[in-house]
Scaffold this motif. Sequence first.
Motif: not given
Length: 182
Positions: A113, A121, A123, A176, A180, A182
Amino acid sequence: MRRTKRARGHREVRMAGEPTPATGGPAPISEVARQGLEQELSALREERSKVAATLEDSDDAVGDRGDAADEVQRADALDRLDNRIEELTRRLQEGVAQGPPPTEAVGVGSTVTVRFPDGAEQTLEVTEVAGGLTPDLVTVDSPLGRALLGGHTGDTVNYRSPGGRSSVTVVAIGDTSAGRPG
């Protein structure tokens, strides 16, 4: 590899194109990369069957020079296909033997990430080959992929993009997906 430390945050900065440490063996393959390699292998085997069938059909006496040249060209294509099939088969077998991708540093097969300068952000999966047109794959020969290799959580890496110089910060390495987007 040239590394510099920032005074605040102790983030390492690497430029794309700088050498990364050798892994000492075959790199692991992520599931997404494995699927991409398996799809390519399947397509190559299918194409090989078609090319081989045209060579089998031409076992009769070769006609003129054009026919002979065509047969040589098909034989060359068959050799190239066989070499690529062998390469992919070997890579898939080596990846199985290596186990899961690294989580301590970014490597081939890593899920990482990153945070862009605007705070967004994303990934990404670091792969050897692009397995389709998915925006979440970054190949190791791309500017961002080269810059990420060997990076650790907290590192800021610089790379050249079509828009000029860019940078990302490594937020997490490994699976991740939990907790979180993706």
